[in-house]
Enzyme design. Structure first.
Site, mmCIF file in Angstrom:
data_model
loop_
_atom_site.group_PDB
_atom_site.id
_atom_site.type_symbol
_atom_site.label_atom_id
_atom_site.label_comp_id
_atom_site.label_asym_id
_atom_site.label_seq_id
_atom_site.Cartn_x
_atom_site.Cartn_y
_atom_site.Cartn_z
ATOM 1 N N SER A 192 0.871 -1.177 0.000
ATOM 2 C CA SER A 192 0.000 0.000 0.000
ATOM 3 C C SER A 192 0.903 1.220 0.000
ATOM 4 C CB SER A 192 -0.861 0.003 1.265
ATOM 5 O OG SER A 192 -1.414 1.292 1.493
ATOM 6 N N TYR B 39 -2.988 -0.763 10.447
ATOM 7 C CA TYR B 39 -2.860 -0.992 9.006
ATOM 8 C C TYR B 39 -1.517 -0.482 8.476
ATOM 9 C CZ TYR B 39 -4.142 -1.054 4.059
ATOM 10 O OH TYR B 39 -4.171 -1.299 2.702
HETATM 11 C C1 BGC Z 1 -6.232 1.551 1.960
HETATM 12 C C2 BGC Z 1 -7.384 2.392 1.482
HETATM 13 C C3 BGC Z 1 -6.919 3.811 1.200
HETATM 14 C C4 BGC Z 1 -5.674 3.844 0.357
HETATM 15 C C5 BGC Z 1 -5.097 5.240 0.185
HETATM 16 C C6 BGC Z 1 -5.106 1.661 0.984
HETATM 17 O O1 BGC Z 1 -4.050 0.845 1.335
HETATM 18 O O2 BGC Z 1 -6.668 0.207 2.115
HETATM 19 O O3 BGC Z 1 -8.428 2.409 2.440
HETATM 20 O O4 BGC Z 1 -7.957 4.530 0.527
HETATM 21 O O5 BGC Z 1 -4.691 3.010 0.915
HETATM 22 O O6 BGC Z 1 -5.033 5.937 1.381
#
Ligand code: BGC
Length: 268
Positions: free
Chosen positions: A153, A166
């Site tokens: 991510s 996260y």
């Molecule tokens: C998340 C999303 C978010 C995106 C950008 C991703 O890894 O799961 O919820 O919109 O990152 O912030």
């Protein structure tokens, strides 16, 4: 677009019954791979993905397993080897969010996200690496003994208030990916990551489903478009192919420029 980039290869995509995983599993099938569609809940959705992949004339089946459960992961890989003979491509995609401010975040919320997003990728990568090493190189299938693609991510590098579990899991994915790449490259195995930005999937529906929310989100995206699951699926397909054979230990950001510090376009 039909690209036989992965003809004859066997792929496993975790969390493939929805969102990015679903599009990725379908794209790999379209590119000629046989595909295992992993899911933890929602068998009907997984079966629908299987049907779509089979329409390309390749093989597919759905495999239920919780990626954070060691026994279930090992069993899923053993079954794949007995069904498909081996694995050539792992896309460690399954992931989730359990958002809360740090003072409200429970240990269970922290742990669940680390378990699925980080430990789940480790368990799947370990199982795939064992099979790659057992099987060795098959030059007519790929120049590479095996490919592991970690779904990361932008939050592997962008801190994210209210999402410490996260962001920490994705920061962990970055270092896990690089360490595995360093360890496994001498064996002919390529480990890389694809790092999506904001992609329209159920995980972040609140961030794009209303015009106001989408307008706010677009301020963070220099390219001024919220991504689609196919944007990621296409990147993963190429990353898994021999076109990327010299790419080892890299993160490919697929984010419309979200990691370019858009606030600095006018400030600083
Ligand atoms: C998340 C999303 C978010 C995106 C950008 C991703 O890894 O799961 O919820 O919109 O990152 O912030």
């Amino acid at each position: 677009m039909t690209l036989p980039l992965l003809r004859g290869q066997k792929a496993l995509v975790t969390g493939a019954n929805s969102g990015i995983g679903k599009s990725t599993a379908i794209a790999l099938g379209r590119a000629g791979a046989d595909v295992v569609v992993n899911y933890v809940a929602g068998p009907e959705d997984a079966e629908a993905v299987v049907k779509e992949i089979e329409s390309f004339g390749v093989r597919a089946y759905a495999a239920q397993a919780d990626v954070s459960d060691e026994d279930q992961v090992d069993e899923m890989f053993a079954h794949m080897v007995s069904e498909f003979g081996t694995i050539d491509v792992l896309v460690a995609n399954a992931g989730l969010q359990r958002d809360a401010s740090v003072t409200d975040m429970t240990l269970a919320q922290w742990q669940k996200v680390i378990d699925v997003n980080l430990t789940g990728q480790f368990l799947c990568a370990r199982a795939a690496a064992k099979e790659f090493l057992r099987r060795g190189l098959v030059p007519e299938v790929s120049r590479c003994v095996g490919k592991i693609i970690c779904m990361s991510s932008v939050h592997q590098i962008i801190p994210w208030a209210g999402h410490v579990n996260y962001a920490s899991s994705k920061g962990g994915v970055l270092m896990m990916m690089q360490t595995l790449a360093q360890e496994l490259a001498p064996h002919g195995i390529r480990v890389n990551a694809v790092a999506p930005g904001a992609i329209k999937t159920p995980i972040n529906r609140d961030a794009w489903s209303s015009p106001q929310a989408e307008a706010e989100l677009l301020k963070l995206i220099p390219y001024r478009r919220v991504g689609e699951p196919d944007d990621i699926a296409n990147a993963v397909t190429v990353m898994a192919s021999d076109l990327m054979d010299y790419v080892v230990g890299s993160t490919l950001f697929v984010d419309g420029g979200m990691t370019l510090f858009p606030g600095f376009a006018t400030g600083g």
